[in-house]
Design a protein around this motif. Structure first.
Motif, short mmCIF file in Angstrom:
data_model
loop_
_atom_site.label_atom_id
_atom_site.label_comp_id
_atom_site.label_asym_id
_atom_site.label_seq_id
_atom_site.Cartn_x
_atom_site.Cartn_y
_atom_site.Cartn_z
N ASN A 104 41.38 64.84 4.05
CA ASN A 104 40.61 63.54 4.67
C ASN A 104 40.02 62.95 3.34
O ASN A 104 38.88 63.20 2.85
CB ASN A 104 39.52 64.22 5.65
CG ASN A 104 38.68 62.84 6.10
OD1 ASN A 104 38.72 61.78 5.52
ND2 ASN A 104 38.24 63.24 7.33
N PHE A 105 40.51 61.57 2.99
CA PHE A 105 40.16 60.92 1.69
C PHE A 105 39.44 59.72 2.04
O PHE A 105 39.16 58.73 1.50
CB PHE A 105 41.47 60.57 1.21
CG PHE A 105 42.49 61.51 0.59
CD1 PHE A 105 42.27 62.20 -0.33
CD2 PHE A 105 43.57 61.86 1.41
CE1 PHE A 105 43.01 63.30 -0.88
CE2 PHE A 105 44.34 62.80 0.98
CZ PHE A 105 44.14 63.64 -0.02
N SER A 106 38.81 59.87 3.22
CA SER A 106 37.67 58.96 3.73
C SER A 106 36.54 58.48 2.75
O SER A 106 35.89 57.65 2.52
CB SER A 106 37.21 59.12 4.96
OG SER A 106 36.53 60.31 5.18
N CYS B 118 37.00 58.61 -0.44
CA CYS B 118 37.41 58.00 -1.74
C CYS B 118 37.94 56.40 -1.34
O CYS B 118 39.10 56.15 -1.15
CB CYS B 118 38.81 58.80 -2.17
SG CYS B 118 38.42 60.33 -2.70
N PRO B 119 37.02 55.54 -1.39
CA PRO B 119 37.42 54.14 -1.17
C PRO B 119 38.27 53.41 -2.15
O PRO B 119 38.96 52.43 -1.39
CB PRO B 119 36.10 53.87 -0.92
CG PRO B 119 35.14 54.25 -1.80
CD PRO B 119 35.54 55.80 -1.77
N LEU C 156 40.86 55.22 -3.68
CA LEU C 156 42.02 55.58 -3.77
C LEU C 156 43.09 54.90 -2.94
O LEU C 156 42.99 55.04 -1.74
CB LEU C 156 41.94 57.20 -3.11
CG LEU C 156 43.20 57.90 -3.02
CD1 LEU C 156 43.68 58.37 -4.77
CD2 LEU C 156 43.04 59.32 -2.59
N ILE D 122 46.53 64.32 7.43
CA ILE D 122 46.15 63.42 6.23
C ILE D 122 45.76 62.29 6.70
O ILE D 122 46.32 61.43 7.62
CB ILE D 122 47.51 62.96 5.31
CG1 ILE D 122 48.31 64.28 4.79
CG2 ILE D 122 47.20 62.10 4.12
CD1 ILE D 122 49.27 64.07 3.85
N TYR D 123 44.39 61.62 6.31
CA TYR D 123 43.71 60.73 6.93
C TYR D 123 43.06 60.01 5.61
O TYR D 123 42.40 60.52 4.67
CB TYR D 123 42.71 61.03 7.94
CG TYR D 123 41.72 59.86 8.36
CD1 TYR D 123 42.43 58.83 9.10
CD2 TYR D 123 40.48 59.67 7.68
CE1 TYR D 123 41.46 57.79 9.56
CE2 TYR D 123 39.88 58.62 8.22
CZ TYR D 123 40.42 57.63 8.91
OH TYR D 123 39.53 56.48 9.12
N SER D 124 43.20 58.42 5.87
CA SER D 124 42.63 57.79 5.07
C SER D 124 42.66 56.11 5.38
O SER D 124 43.79 55.86 5.67
CB SER D 124 42.97 57.70 3.36
OG SER D 124 42.46 56.65 2.68
N PHE E 290 42.08 53.67 3.48
CA PHE E 290 41.87 53.00 2.35
C PHE E 290 43.60 53.08 1.62
O PHE E 290 43.80 52.19 0.90
CB PHE E 290 40.95 53.25 1.24
CG PHE E 290 39.68 53.35 1.63
CD1 PHE E 290 38.75 52.23 2.27
CD2 PHE E 290 38.89 54.68 2.16
CE1 PHE E 290 37.64 52.27 2.74
CE2 PHE E 290 37.75 54.67 2.59
CZ PHE E 290 36.98 53.55 2.98
N LEU E 291 44.08 54.18 1.85
CA LEU E 291 45.39 54.46 1.19
C LEU E 291 46.53 53.24 1.53
O LEU E 291 46.78 52.96 2.42
CB LEU E 291 46.02 55.85 1.55
CG LEU E 291 46.75 56.48 0.49
CD1 LEU E 291 45.92 56.77 -0.57
CD2 LEU E 291 47.45 57.83 1.23
N LEU F 187 47.37 56.76 8.35
CA LEU F 187 46.98 55.83 7.49
C LEU F 187 47.22 54.31 7.71
O LEU F 187 48.20 53.82 7.49
CB LEU F 187 47.79 55.97 6.13
CG LEU F 187 47.86 57.62 5.70
CD1 LEU F 187 48.95 57.84 4.82
CD2 LEU F 187 46.45 57.95 5.24
#
Length: 414
Positions: A168-170, A172-173, A175, A189-191, A193-194, A215
């Motif tokens: 969860n890459f929330s 990392c704005p 990234l 896998i979640y973001s 911003f990606l 994504l």
């Protein structure tokens, strides 16, 4: 520097010397402190750290202590642009294939590097001797904790295990680039911003459910050789410009008897094994690709997941360029794919068919998608390119198929 001559290199600006140091492995960059007083502390503020194997190193404790000291003695006020952990057991001089670090070390170094605010973070494990048997491998297990960084723009992982919370890459704005190669992916896998995602030989291990990829802002997708079950592209991605999807025999969504995943043989893992029922009757891949502008698609003859998605007849409303690689006109499932895209891509302009070098093996039982009428996309198709090693019977069969869809021969190049 010639004997008695001026030291012109040391006279350069710190920025230039730091740039030079950024190309050196960390253990070589540190050694420059012995060149002259001018160099004594330059390595502590170098903008890039490249931790690699040390040729001649036979002491694992020394190497671990070196890396830990390297990170701790770094100037805390200097900015770190990139951190690279690239370990190959061939770079060490141990008697047998061996890496001098374990998961605890890698996770600690990885997390410490994040606190330095790098824009590029690479945690790589490239090694040859780690394989015990053909098809067998081991990975480094990263700590299952959220990754939080305001500066990180690119993350590359190779041969590591990543779990749900870290996926969860929330947090990392910044990234926008994520690349994973030969990784065990044990979560979704979640973001928001990606922008760019590349997964090569990803081992998706989320039984009894498929891994989810959510994504919404994705612009570029590369999914090559999904191991185990294919992941679910949860929702359409309105900003998606290009996608490459290649599924071969490494994908367990395969069956030698049926191209829709329901062969009625309860011993068939592809049709009835762990994860097989997840998303049955719902799209796995194609719905998420429905708004892509450029698509390259390659599907093994026994991989049924794409053919099953075709039953849902998604419309590819923005698709202008389509490449079907490893395509074979003698396989019903491949004909299904072509037929579906021609019928459901209203603004398709360029179609490329790259014929497989070796004819594919057909499954024993086919439930083919049969096109009805002329394709609504054919009036928009401006060019068709057929790539093959020789103009054989298969190429002539392709010409007949395209002619049946009303595509004029003058639009076709072989």
């Amino acid at each position: 520097m010639a004997s008695g001559g001026a030291d012109r290199i040391s006279a350069l600006l710190d920025e230039l010397l730091h740039h030079v140091l950024s190309f050196l492995p960390a253990h070589e960059a540190v050694r420059t402190c012995a060149l002259a007083r001018r160099w004594r502390n330059l390595w502590r503020s170098a903008p890039a750290l490249r931790v690699t194997g040390v040729k001649g190193c036979k002491n694992s404790a020394w190497f671990v202590n070196f890396v830990q000291t390297l990170l701790l003695r770094r100037d805390p006020g200097s900015h770190l642009d990139s951190f690279e952990l690239d370990l190959d057991e061939r770079d060490f001089d141990f008697d047998k294939p061996f890496l001098p670090v374990n998961e605890w070390h890698v996770t600690r170094w990885f997390r410490h590097a994040v606190t330095c605010g790098p824009r590029v973070l690479l945690a790589l494990r490239t090694t040859s001797g780690i394989y015990k048997n053909p098809g067998d491998y081991e990975t480094l297990d990263l700590l299952n904790a959220p990754l939080i960084s305001r500066h990180l723009t690119r993350l590359e992982l190779q041969m590591v295990t990543v779990r749900g919370r870290m996926l969860n890459f929330s947090g990392c704005p910044a990234l926008v680039d994520l690349k994973m190669e030969e990784c065990d992916i044990m979560g979704n896998i979640y973001s928001p911003f990606l922008k760019r995602l590349s997964i090569i030989l990803g081992h998706f291990q989320t039984d009894p459910f498929r891994a989810r990829i959510c994504l919404p802002g994705l612009v570029s997708l590369e999914l090559i050789g999904a191991m185990r079950r294919a992941p679910v592209l949860v929702e359409s991605m309105p900003l998606l410009v290009s996608a490459i999807v290649r599924l071969d025999s490494t994908c367990v969504d395969s069956c030698p008897k049926n191209d829709n995943g329901d062969c009625h043989d309860r011993e068939c893992y592809g049709c009835y094994g762990a994860g097989a029922y997840d998303r049955r009757g719902q799209s796995v891949l194609l719905n998420g690709l429905s708004e892509v502008a450029e698509l390259e698609l390659s599907v093994g003859s026994k991989v049924f997941i794409v053919n099953r998605d075709l039953k849902l007849c998604p419309t590819f409303s923005k698709l202008k360029t389509l490449l079907l690689s490893e395509w074979c006109p003698g396989i019903a499932s491949d004909l299904n794919v072509l037929s579906c895209f021609l019928n459901h891509s209203p603004i398709l302009e360029k179609l490329t068919l790259q014929l497989s070098e070796v004819p594919k093996d057909a499954v024993e039982t086919q439930r083919s998608y049969t096109p009805s009428g002329q394709s609504i996309a054919c009036s928009h198709v401006k060019i068709v390119v057929i790539k093959c090693h020789e103009v054989d019977a298969r190429a002539h069969k392709v010409l007949n198929i395209l002619s049946a869809y009303g595509i004029a021969l003058e639009k076709i190049n072989i």
